[in-house]
Design an enzyme around this catalytic site. Sequence first.
Site, PDB file in Angstrom:
ATOM      1  N   THR A   1      -3.101  -2.330   9.128  1.00 31.73           N
ATOM      2  CA  THR A   1      -2.561  -2.740  10.673  1.00 31.73           C
ATOM      3  C   THR A   1      -1.322  -3.194  10.559  1.00 31.73           C
ATOM      4  OG1 THR A   1      -3.891  -4.960  10.568  1.00 31.73           O
ATOM      5  CG2 THR A   1      -5.024  -3.222  11.474  1.00 31.73           C
ATOM      6  N   ASP A   2      -0.934  -3.783   9.413  1.00 30.62           N
ATOM      7  CA  ASP A   2       0.537  -4.655   9.408  1.00 30.62           C
ATOM      8  C   ASP A   2       1.729  -3.642   9.746  1.00 30.62           C
ATOM      9  OD1 ASP A   2      -0.624  -7.085   9.223  1.00 30.62           O
ATOM     10  OD2 ASP A   2      -0.629  -7.023   6.962  1.00 30.62           O
TER      11      ASP A   2
ATOM     12  N   THR B   1      -6.778  -2.199   5.224  1.00 30.22           N
ATOM     13  CA  THR B   1      -7.914  -3.041   5.149  1.00 30.22           C
ATOM     14  C   THR B   1      -9.166  -2.833   5.328  1.00 30.22           C
ATOM     15  OG1 THR B   1      -6.770  -5.092   5.991  1.00 30.22           O
ATOM     16  CG2 THR B   1      -8.939  -5.453   6.310  1.00 30.22           C
TER      17      THR B   1
ATOM     18  N   SER C   1      -1.010  -1.559   3.822  1.00 35.27           N
ATOM     19  CA  SER C   1       0.195  -1.251   4.591  1.00 35.27           C
ATOM     20  C   SER C   1       1.420  -1.844   4.642  1.00 35.27           C
ATOM     21  CB  SER C   1      -0.173  -1.133   6.266  1.00 35.27           C
ATOM     22  OG  SER C   1      -0.303  -2.448   6.807  1.00 35.27           O
TER      23      SER C   1
END
Lengths: 163, 163, 163, 163
Positions: free
Chosen positions: B83-84, B12, B54
């Site tokens: 972040t995932d 992101t 990700s």
Amino acid sequence: MKDLAIVATGGTIDKVYFDAKSRYEVGPPNVEKVLGELNLSITFTVTSLMRKDSLDMTREDRKLLHDHIATEPCPRILVTHGTDTMVKTARSLLSLKDKTIVFTGALEPALFKTSDAVFNIGCAVGAVQALPFGVYIVMNAKVFPADRVVKNLSLNRFEQISP
Amino acid sequence: MKDLAIVATGGTIDKVYFDAKSRYEVGPPNVEKVLGELNLSITFTVTSLMRKDSLDMTREDRKLLHDHIATEPCPRILVTHGTDTMVKTARSLLSLKDKTIVFTGALEPALFKTSDAVFNIGCAVGAVQALPFGVYIVMNAKVFPADRVVKNLSLNRFEQISP
Amino acid sequence: MKDLAIVATGGTIDKVYFDAKSRYEVGPPNVEKVLGELNLSITFTVTSLMRKDSLDMTREDRKLLHDHIATEPCPRILVTHGTDTMVKTARSLLSLKDKTIVFTGALEPALFKTSDAVFNIGCAVGAVQALPFGVYIVMNAKVFPADRVVKNLSLNRFEQISP
Amino acid sequence: MKDLAIVATGGTIDKVYFDAKSRYEVGPPNVEKVLGELNLSITFTVTSLMRKDSLDMTREDRKLLHDHIATEPCPRILVTHGTDTMVKTARSLLSLKDKTIVFTGALEPALFKTSDAVFNIGCAVGAVQALPFGVYIVMNAKVFPADRVVKNLSLNRFEQISP
């Protein structure tokens, strides 16, 4: 106990503008506003100990800061401070051996579009959680031990020196 | 050798917007832009290793990142990552014992007015200079060892867990 | 001939900050920077006629502005000006009957995150293309004829008055 | 009666981001947020008539907008709208002869650091107060009559054409 105790002393980071006088004055701690806009996984307190341009800090002011930190139970301390005498104030705390004390500030007021305040506060918050006990300055993206740093006035940045 | 080796993988933090498709895609590393706007006292390299959401990272992508870092001579590594699956990728590097590896990213694209990107990069840059060898995630203002952190999807933040 | 002639005289909109003195001073015209960041379908010139806090403007300064605009061939003029004496200066141009002259400025320096500068410049650029010949002030989102406006100092905004 | 009636229909200016889908969707009217942060001397209403990407606007949507404006008592109307079919929608209102109707929007979402939204809204607010009855598009700093403008897709801006 919170994860972090923040002590604000003033400096450029907190400067606000009064149009009538075309002058900056030191306002409330911007570190609180910066952290307040984020979704944090740490807890902290903010103490506004004084609102001073760092050139105006006296021996008594530094004594007050020293004693405040000496009696603060939280071992991780972030101090926001003006840059001109940040090194001097940081060194006045070198006798405090049982805490991690990190100083930061900003070269431009936090209310400027181009301010370094958010980055510097981030850098200091990251460093204070990881450093061993001692006194440090975190500016210009670098972690400096308090006894090995000067402000280079002509380049307007902090630089490492030999101890 | 530089002070810091930065490896960008996408996520992101690097998302840009293509109006025609009303979709984000992953662009060039924003960490370079953020640091480029500051007056730094550290030196660094930036390697754009991949540009992936990700959720799209594969076993091969993680192998590539592992091998890249294993052969990187600089012992201080900052990885920007979506972040995932940041936790999963960070844990895939736990066998690398002779470096300080810090992951960070952003919950909102760096080009948003309200993005956490600048703060997070600051936090990671501060932490990576101070932490001992190991693999860490620095998000939501907190430094987490890679084996003691999860992303809380409902609160959209990272939280500590027991190891 | 360009679509628009912009004349910068200084004022808060152009204020920059010199840390050493903790004072603002008036810098180069920010209207040029604001418009330069946009993808425009109009052409314009920018003349930096003076760099003054509007409280410091003299009869001679207003004469200079009057004569500059009187000889300017472009009939659409945008003047950036400090807010404290904007009304006084605007009224000193009321004898110029063959041009559309719009004054604007900012209540906060353009370099502040919260500045009204971009909005005000937009508002003035929109109005100057549409208004008949005359002298106007465009502030606080409103188009005021120069002879029907005052600055309300306590509310820090411009308000309409009976002519 | 207020000074200005604002009708929001959606478009890029109102786009928000949903990370899970890596897609923008159209959110609540950003014009309200932009004006809410300013200290205004005008009064206005905001009606969120629909939240549509302008490529998705149908004949029925345009009829709804036409009828809404036809019955609006305020003679000064600002319409925020997606840019791709802004010209088409504006021309569908050309039969409304007793109002000043100004369309604007943004080429980048208002939540982007680099968005043109604030400037464009300013430009439209300035123009709508000064223009005679008719239908106009205010984009790229220029006021265009609705029957003399096209969007140049390759340059991503609006340009004047012969009527």
